[in-house]
Design a protein around this motif. Structure first.
Motif, PDB file in Angstrom:
ATOM      1  N   ARG A 261    -102.971  61.353  53.236  1.00  0.00           N
ATOM      2  CA  ARG A 261    -103.929  60.500  53.949  1.00  0.00           C
ATOM      3  C   ARG A 261    -105.163  60.194  53.088  1.00  0.00           C
ATOM      4  O   ARG A 261    -105.620  59.056  53.038  1.00  0.00           O
ATOM      5  CB  ARG A 261    -104.350  61.148  55.259  1.00  0.00           C
ATOM      6  CG  ARG A 261    -105.361  60.307  56.034  1.00  0.00           C
ATOM      7  CD  ARG A 261    -105.461  60.677  57.488  1.00  0.00           C
ATOM      8  NE  ARG A 261    -106.462  59.878  58.159  1.00  0.00           N
ATOM      9  CZ  ARG A 261    -106.299  58.606  58.537  1.00  0.00           C
ATOM     10  NH1 ARG A 261    -105.158  57.995  58.292  1.00  0.00           N
ATOM     11  NH2 ARG A 261    -107.262  57.948  59.144  1.00  0.00           N
ATOM     12  N   TYR A 262    -105.692  61.198  52.413  1.00  0.00           N
ATOM     13  CA  TYR A 262    -106.883  60.958  51.596  1.00  0.00           C
ATOM     14  C   TYR A 262    -106.574  60.055  50.407  1.00  0.00           C
ATOM     15  O   TYR A 262    -107.419  59.262  49.977  1.00  0.00           O
ATOM     16  CB  TYR A 262    -107.478  62.280  51.123  1.00  0.00           C
ATOM     17  CG  TYR A 262    -108.306  63.003  52.173  1.00  0.00           C
ATOM     18  CD1 TYR A 262    -108.455  62.489  53.452  1.00  0.00           C
ATOM     19  CD2 TYR A 262    -108.946  64.198  51.875  1.00  0.00           C
ATOM     20  CE1 TYR A 262    -109.213  63.154  54.411  1.00  0.00           C
ATOM     21  CE2 TYR A 262    -109.710  64.871  52.832  1.00  0.00           C
ATOM     22  CZ  TYR A 262    -109.833  64.339  54.097  1.00  0.00           C
ATOM     23  OH  TYR A 262    -110.583  64.994  55.051  1.00  0.00           O
ATOM     24  N   VAL A 263    -105.391  60.167  49.865  1.00  0.00           N
ATOM     25  CA  VAL A 263    -104.982  59.283  48.770  1.00  0.00           C
ATOM     26  C   VAL A 263    -104.990  57.836  49.258  1.00  0.00           C
ATOM     27  O   VAL A 263    -105.488  56.932  48.578  1.00  0.00           O
ATOM     28  CB  VAL A 263    -103.585  59.667  48.250  1.00  0.00           C
ATOM     29  CG1 VAL A 263    -103.100  58.649  47.204  1.00  0.00           C
ATOM     30  CG2 VAL A 263    -103.605  61.071  47.663  1.00  0.00           C
ATOM     31  N   MET A 264    -104.455  57.619  50.461  1.00  0.00           N
ATOM     32  CA  MET A 264    -104.431  56.277  51.034  1.00  0.00           C
ATOM     33  C   MET A 264    -105.844  55.750  51.262  1.00  0.00           C
ATOM     34  O   MET A 264    -106.148  54.586  50.965  1.00  0.00           O
ATOM     35  CB  MET A 264    -103.654  56.294  52.353  1.00  0.00           C
ATOM     36  CG  MET A 264    -103.584  54.951  53.072  1.00  0.00           C
ATOM     37  SD  MET A 264    -105.017  54.601  54.156  1.00  0.00           S
ATOM     38  CE  MET A 264    -104.808  55.867  55.407  1.00  0.00           C
ATOM     39  N   LEU A 265    -106.719  56.608  51.800  1.00  0.00           N
ATOM     40  CA  LEU A 265    -108.075  56.166  52.088  1.00  0.00           C
ATOM     41  C   LEU A 265    -108.823  55.784  50.806  1.00  0.00           C
ATOM     42  O   LEU A 265    -109.557  54.792  50.776  1.00  0.00           O
ATOM     43  CB  LEU A 265    -108.834  57.255  52.846  1.00  0.00           C
ATOM     44  CG  LEU A 265    -108.397  57.482  54.296  1.00  0.00           C
ATOM     45  CD1 LEU A 265    -109.040  58.737  54.858  1.00  0.00           C
ATOM     46  CD2 LEU A 265    -108.749  56.275  55.165  1.00  0.00           C
ATOM     47  N   ARG A 266    -108.642  56.565  49.753  1.00  0.00           N
ATOM     48  CA  ARG A 266    -109.297  56.233  48.473  1.00  0.00           C
ATOM     49  C   ARG A 266    -108.784  54.894  47.936  1.00  0.00           C
ATOM     50  O   ARG A 266    -109.524  54.140  47.307  1.00  0.00           O
ATOM     51  CB  ARG A 266    -109.063  57.338  47.448  1.00  0.00           C
ATOM     52  CG  ARG A 266    -109.832  58.619  47.723  1.00  0.00           C
ATOM     53  CD  ARG A 266    -109.779  59.572  46.542  1.00  0.00           C
ATOM     54  NE  ARG A 266    -110.555  60.767  46.782  1.00  0.00           N
ATOM     55  CZ  ARG A 266    -110.053  61.902  47.282  1.00  0.00           C
ATOM     56  NH1 ARG A 266    -108.749  61.966  47.569  1.00  0.00           N
ATOM     57  NH2 ARG A 266    -110.823  62.953  47.489  1.00  0.00           N
ATOM     58  N   PHE A 267    -107.518  54.604  48.180  1.00  0.00           N
ATOM     59  CA  PHE A 267    -106.939  53.349  47.719  1.00  0.00           C
ATOM     60  C   PHE A 267    -107.371  52.187  48.616  1.00  0.00           C
ATOM     61  O   PHE A 267    -107.682  51.094  48.123  1.00  0.00           O
ATOM     62  CB  PHE A 267    -105.407  53.459  47.703  1.00  0.00           C
ATOM     63  CG  PHE A 267    -104.712  52.190  47.313  1.00  0.00           C
ATOM     64  CD1 PHE A 267    -104.612  51.813  45.980  1.00  0.00           C
ATOM     65  CD2 PHE A 267    -104.162  51.359  48.281  1.00  0.00           C
ATOM     66  CE1 PHE A 267    -103.981  50.632  45.620  1.00  0.00           C
ATOM     67  CE2 PHE A 267    -103.527  50.175  47.930  1.00  0.00           C
ATOM     68  CZ  PHE A 267    -103.440  49.823  46.594  1.00  0.00           C
ATOM     69  N   ARG A 268    -107.416  52.425  49.925  1.00  0.00           N
ATOM     70  CA  ARG A 268    -107.666  51.334  50.875  1.00  0.00           C
ATOM     71  C   ARG A 268    -109.130  50.947  50.983  1.00  0.00           C
ATOM     72  O   ARG A 268    -109.478  49.766  51.029  1.00  0.00           O
ATOM     73  CB  ARG A 268    -107.151  51.728  52.269  1.00  0.00           C
ATOM     74  CG  ARG A 268    -107.230  50.609  53.296  1.00  0.00           C
ATOM     75  CD  ARG A 268    -106.846  51.112  54.674  1.00  0.00           C
ATOM     76  NE  ARG A 268    -107.880  52.011  55.226  1.00  0.00           N
ATOM     77  CZ  ARG A 268    -107.765  52.597  56.418  1.00  0.00           C
ATOM     78  NH1 ARG A 268    -106.663  52.428  57.136  1.00  0.00           N
ATOM     79  NH2 ARG A 268    -108.727  53.369  56.868  1.00  0.00           N
ATOM     80  N   GLU A 269    -110.010  51.954  51.032  1.00  0.00           N
ATOM     81  CA  GLU A 269    -111.423  51.657  51.254  1.00  0.00           C
ATOM     82  C   GLU A 269    -112.069  51.110  49.983  1.00  0.00           C
ATOM     83  O   GLU A 269    -111.649  51.404  48.868  1.00  0.00           O
ATOM     84  CB  GLU A 269    -112.166  52.918  51.715  1.00  0.00           C
ATOM     85  CG  GLU A 269    -111.541  53.620  52.916  1.00  0.00           C
ATOM     86  CD  GLU A 269    -111.531  52.787  54.183  1.00  0.00           C
ATOM     87  OE1 GLU A 269    -112.131  51.708  54.221  1.00  0.00           O
ATOM     88  OE2 GLU A 269    -110.896  53.236  55.175  1.00  0.00           O
ATOM     89  N   GLU A 270    -113.125  50.343  50.161  1.00  0.00           N
ATOM     90  CA  GLU A 270    -113.850  49.776  49.035  1.00  0.00           C
ATOM     91  C   GLU A 270    -114.559  50.894  48.262  1.00  0.00           C
ATOM     92  O   GLU A 270    -115.091  51.828  48.862  1.00  0.00           O
ATOM     93  CB  GLU A 270    -114.872  48.758  49.548  1.00  0.00           C
ATOM     94  CG  GLU A 270    -115.620  48.014  48.468  1.00  0.00           C
ATOM     95  CD  GLU A 270    -116.575  46.992  49.057  1.00  0.00           C
ATOM     96  OE1 GLU A 270    -117.588  46.679  48.399  1.00  0.00           O
ATOM     97  OE2 GLU A 270    -116.314  46.524  50.182  1.00  0.00           O
ATOM     98  N   ARG A 271    -114.570  50.770  46.950  1.00  0.00           N
ATOM     99  CA  ARG A 271    -115.192  51.801  46.128  1.00  0.00           C
ATOM    100  C   ARG A 271    -116.714  51.797  46.293  1.00  0.00           C
ATOM    101  O   ARG A 271    -117.335  50.760  46.513  1.00  0.00           O
ATOM    102  CB  ARG A 271    -114.834  51.593  44.660  1.00  0.00           C
ATOM    103  CG  ARG A 271    -113.390  51.930  44.328  1.00  0.00           C
ATOM    104  CD  ARG A 271    -113.163  51.903  42.826  1.00  0.00           C
ATOM    105  NE  ARG A 271    -111.797  52.287  42.488  1.00  0.00           N
ATOM    106  CZ  ARG A 271    -111.349  52.405  41.254  1.00  0.00           C
ATOM    107  NH1 ARG A 271    -112.172  52.161  40.227  1.00  0.00           N
ATOM    108  NH2 ARG A 271    -110.098  52.748  41.023  1.00  0.00           N
ATOM    109  N   LEU A 272    -117.289  52.969  46.139  1.00  0.00           N
ATOM    110  CA  LEU A 272    -118.736  53.117  46.180  1.00  0.00           C
ATOM    111  C   LEU A 272    -119.324  52.906  44.796  1.00  0.00           C
ATOM    112  O   LEU A 272    -118.716  53.279  43.781  1.00  0.00           O
ATOM    113  CB  LEU A 272    -119.104  54.524  46.675  1.00  0.00           C
ATOM    114  CG  LEU A 272    -118.722  54.869  48.111  1.00  0.00           C
ATOM    115  CD1 LEU A 272    -118.657  56.376  48.286  1.00  0.00           C
ATOM    116  CD2 LEU A 272    -119.701  54.260  49.091  1.00  0.00           C
ATOM    117  N   SER A 273    -120.511  52.335  44.753  1.00  0.00           N
ATOM    118  CA  SER A 273    -121.214  52.234  43.479  1.00  0.00           C
ATOM    119  C   SER A 273    -121.801  53.596  43.131  1.00  0.00           C
ATOM    120  O   SER A 273    -121.864  54.506  43.977  1.00  0.00           O
ATOM    121  CB  SER A 273    -122.328  51.193  43.575  1.00  0.00           C
ATOM    122  OG  SER A 273    -123.356  51.653  44.443  1.00  0.00           O
TER     123      SER A 273
END
Length: 280
Positions: A261-273
């Motif tokens: 699940r966390y792998v998916m969230l890191r891929f799906r959500e927009e990256r933070l600056s």
């Protein structure tokens, strides 16, 4: 300019049921708001993890804590809080999340400047059980984009809501809408309301590694709701919504099976600056 008023301008609703280690951070984030004319309504929903004692240990006259020892669910507890709220504005917050220090001030100033808006939310930083940031969830700013695809839901994150108290009292929460009380309320209200989101990150939302069964109940509940409420959802809306929720159920099941699940969230959500990560 925020006016000086007698009594709290903002009532924050935070029902809780076994919120775990995140409860103290959630409470601190309210105490550390730059805007301080608020009341915090802490309604215990049958907790057994010691969180009720923690809530009662905070000595601040702006905080009200109560418990009847029963488990009634989020919708019913939110309605209890609405009945007790004294503020002109009512804000939501989950009991294991974090509000950024400027959250209340930003939303209050927006609602005061935009009297036509009934409810305002904001974008969110997504973080894991250990507090590590996973990404950001940017939400549409204008009402037209927020309600553009009702079959797929609405571009509003429930725990980030701040709305006018009379709006909450007009629509309230449906006690039968278990785990989709926010979506059900929006389906009833969106045609006669005006929504908005603030673009900046003002809220930290905790994503748990597990929770598949809870998400499954939520998605099935939404499908049933769209099927039953033909007065609110057309056949086309139901079909599109049912297909979207079914696809999400399948994806959730696969991610749960491989603990990704966390792998998916890191891929799906927009990256933070770098600055956004540092601010968190």
């Amino acid at each position: 300019m925020i006016p000086n008023v007698r009594g709290p301008l903002v009532s924050i609703l935070m029902p809780f049921h076994n919120p775990g280690n995140g409860f103290s951070a959630a409470l601190r984030s309210i105490l550390n708001q730059t805007y301080q004319n608020w009341e915090l309504l802490l309604c215990d929903d049958g907790s057994t993890d010691g969180s009720l004692a923690m809530a009662k240990s905070i000595h601040d006259e702006r905080i009200t804590v109560w418990s009847d020892g029963q488990r009634k669910g989020l919708a019913g507890r939110l309605n209890e809080c609405i009945d007790r709220a004294r503020g002109e504005f009512i804000a939501r917050m989950d009991s294991d999340d974090v509000s950024y220090p400027e959250r209340l001030r930003s939303q209050v100033e927006f609602l005061l400047a935009r009297p036509e808006v009934d409810l305002v939310g904001c974008s969110m930083l997504i973080f894991g059980e250990d507090g590590a940031p996973l990404g950001q969830r940017r939400l549409p700013v204008a009402h037209e984009q927020i309600v553009a695809r009702p079959a797929s839901g609405f571009g509003l994150a429930h725990p980030t809501w701040m709305a006018r108290a009379n709006w909450f009292r007009e629509y309230r929460y449906d006690l039968t809408a278990l785990r989709y009380e926010d979506v059900e309320l929006l389906y009833r209200s969106y045609k006669n309301s005006c929504f908005a989101n603030l673009p900046g990150l003002l809220y930290g939302y905790r994503e748990m590694r597990g929770g598949f069964r809870k998400r499954l109940k939520t998605r099935i509940g939404r499908i049933r709701y769209l099927r039953i409420r033909k007065d609110l959802a057309s056949r086309g809306t139901f079909c599109r919504g049912a297909l979207a929720e079914t696809a999400k159920i399948v994806a959730d099941a696969i991610l749960a099976a491989v603990s990704a699940r966390y792998v998916m969230l890191r891929f799906r959500e927009e990256r933070l600056s770098a600055g956004e990560t540092a601010a968190w």
